[in-house]
Enzyme design. Structure first.
Site, PDB file in Angstrom:
ATOM      1  CE1 TYR A  33      87.559 -72.197 -41.448  1.00 51.08           C
ATOM      2  CE2 TYR A  33      85.468 -72.539 -40.333  1.00 51.08           C
ATOM      3  CZ  TYR A  33      86.294 -72.726 -41.431  1.00 51.08           C
ATOM      4  OH  TYR A  33      85.833 -73.466 -42.492  1.00 51.08           O
ATOM      5  NE  ARG A  52      88.541 -79.492 -37.272  1.00 54.80           N
ATOM      6  CZ  ARG A  52      87.412 -79.825 -37.903  1.00 54.80           C
ATOM      7  NH1 ARG A  52      87.365 -80.905 -38.655  1.00 54.80           N
ATOM      8  NH2 ARG A  52      86.331 -79.085 -37.789  1.00 54.80           N
ATOM      9  NE  ARG A 100      97.778 -56.450 -46.696  1.00 54.49           N
ATOM     10  CZ  ARG A 100      98.595 -56.831 -47.669  1.00 54.49           C
ATOM     11  NH1 ARG A 100      99.751 -56.193 -47.857  1.00 54.49           N
ATOM     12  NH2 ARG A 100      98.272 -57.831 -48.470  1.00 54.49           N
ATOM     13  CG  HIS A 102     103.024 -60.752 -47.524  1.00 54.44           C
ATOM     14  ND1 HIS A 102     102.754 -59.440 -47.805  1.00 54.44           N
ATOM     15  CD2 HIS A 102     102.290 -61.479 -48.398  1.00 54.44           C
ATOM     16  CE1 HIS A 102     101.896 -59.365 -48.804  1.00 54.44           C
ATOM     17  NE2 HIS A 102     101.590 -60.601 -49.185  1.00 54.44           N
ATOM     18  CE  LYS A 147      86.304 -75.885 -39.309  1.00 56.19           C
ATOM     19  NZ  LYS A 147      85.559 -76.079 -40.540  1.00 56.19           N
ATOM     20  CD  GLU A 179      87.636 -81.011 -47.969  1.00 52.22           C
ATOM     21  OE1 GLU A 179      87.233 -81.472 -46.898  1.00 52.22           O
ATOM     22  OE2 GLU A 179      88.569 -80.179 -48.045  1.00 52.22           O
ATOM     23  CG  LEU A 203      88.789 -79.980 -42.118  1.00 51.20           C
ATOM     24  CD1 LEU A 203      89.983 -79.154 -41.649  1.00 51.20           C
ATOM     25  CD2 LEU A 203      87.498 -79.246 -41.797  1.00 51.20           C
TER      26      LEU A 203
HETATM   27  C1  LIG Z   1      86.199 -78.082 -46.334  1.00 54.24           C
HETATM   28  C2  LIG Z   1      85.499 -78.843 -45.263  1.00 54.24           C
HETATM   29  N1  LIG Z   1      85.567 -80.175 -45.263  1.00 54.24           N
HETATM   30  C3  LIG Z   1      84.942 -80.910 -44.326  1.00 54.24           C
HETATM   31  C4  LIG Z   1      84.186 -80.310 -43.334  1.00 54.24           C
HETATM   32  C5  LIG Z   1      83.506 -81.144 -42.290  1.00 54.24           C
HETATM   33  O1  LIG Z   1      84.217 -81.099 -41.083  1.00 54.24           O
HETATM   34  P1  LIG Z   1      83.491 -81.307 -39.678  1.00 54.24           P
HETATM   35  O2  LIG Z   1      82.805 -82.629 -39.754  1.00 54.24           O
HETATM   36  O3  LIG Z   1      84.606 -81.328 -38.694  1.00 54.24           O
HETATM   37  O4  LIG Z   1      82.563 -80.178 -39.501  1.00 54.24           O
HETATM   38  C6  LIG Z   1      84.104 -78.921 -43.281  1.00 54.24           C
HETATM   39  C7  LIG Z   1      83.335 -78.270 -42.206  1.00 54.24           C
HETATM   40  O5  LIG Z   1      83.195 -77.106 -42.122  1.00 54.24           O
HETATM   41  C8  LIG Z   1      84.781 -78.164 -44.259  1.00 54.24           C
HETATM   42  O6  LIG Z   1      84.741 -76.821 -44.247  1.00 54.24           O
END
Ligand SMILES: Cc1ncc(COP(=O)(O)O)c(C=O)c1O
Length: 284
Positions: A33, A52, A100, A102, A147, A179, A203
């Protein structure tokens, strides 16, 4: 206008039942997403976000059946259709629909669904005075660079933050800060800016890289190195970055003051640079 949905190029109402029961996103979390903020009617950094989503999709072997230009166009169509000026556009690709099991089914088409909803700006009081955060163990899988739709670890971390009156949960794994539940974390000590490197544990935030560019332009010393929980608690300044978080100062972690408990000068400067970029690119 409350918002609207777009499923494989067709507009739908937000409360319409449009997810087939055997969509693999619905049953297996098998998808990726993106979230893009619209400022002044313009989707901000939409190309970077769509680049991305291609990367995330390729890492789980989903072949997106649209071009980048088409994906950008869908964003513009959602804005045009609703007339929303301040909005959040959410997009997700799932692997498709199949009974469904895997392993990947053969011959299915990835499915794109998008929504646009009005977006209320972040609380100006929090922006001006800083937010509270809490440290929690990072219990997610080891491909946090994707993501993906599988957000349970992030959801549980954020819930812990909310239950403790905090804006964000800052996660640590193997003794190092990774993070936030939906943000990247920056830590400043003795005028050096630290943030975790872009490996599989975080991320690679688009806001993160925008802020790193500004930091280097301003000649700050930047270290893309993870810091320990002890280091963050003794930092001079901490802030979070993210599409919906923008640049959010953190002035307390685990109920302990960060620095003097006020928003610091480096945070303020980077925050203002980011907001000015939005102003220049979206409100002209
Ligand atoms: C786990 C995570 N880390 C970092 C970020 C920040 O990413 P961005 O600056 O691309 O929104 C997000 C944004 O949703 C996130 O879900």
């Amino acid at each position: 206008m409350e918002g609207i949905g777009l499923v494989d190029g067709k507009f739908v109402e937000l409360d319409e039942y449009v997810v087939p029961i055997e969509d693999r996103g619905h049953q297996l979390g098998d998808g990726v997403y993106e979230a893009v903020l619209v400022y002044g009617g313009k989707p901000f950094l939409v190309v970077e976000h769509m680049e991305r989503i291609f990367k995330s999709a390729s890492m789980i072997k989903i072949d997106i059946p649209y071009t980048l230009e088409e994906l950008v166009k869908f964003h513009l169509q959602l804005v045009e259709k609703t007339g929303l000026k301040e909005a959040l556009i959410y997009s997700q690709f799932t692997r498709g629909i199949a009974p469904r099991k895997h392993a990947f089914p053969q011959g299915i088409k990835p499915r794109l669904s998008m929504t646009i909803r009005p977006w209320t700006k972040l609380d100006p009081y929090l922006k001006a005075n800083g937010a509270k955060a809490i440290l929690v163990p990072d219990e997610r899988w080891l491909k946090c660079n994707i993501k993906s739709l599988n957000l349970l670890g992030n959801v549980l971390a954020k819930q812990t933050a909310h239950e403790n009156g905090c804006f964000e949960a800052i996660m640590y794994r193997d003794g190092f800060i990774t993070e936030g539940a939906n943000s990247n974390v920056f830590v400043i000590k003795d005028n050096v800016i630290h943030t975790a490197p872009t490996d599989n544990k975080i991320l690679a935030g688009i806001t993160r890289s925008t802020i790193l560019k500004f930091a280097r332009e301003f000649n700050y010393v930047v270290k893309e190195e993870a810091v320990t929980p002890d280091f963050i608690l003794n930092a001079d300044e901490v802030f979070l970055t993210g599409t919906t978080t923008e640049v959010m100062p953190v002035v307390s972690i685990n109920n302990q003051k960060i620095g003097d408990g006020k928003v610091g000068p480096i945070t303020r400067k980077l925050h203002d640079a980011y907001m000015n970029k939005i102003q220049r690119e979206c409100y002209v």
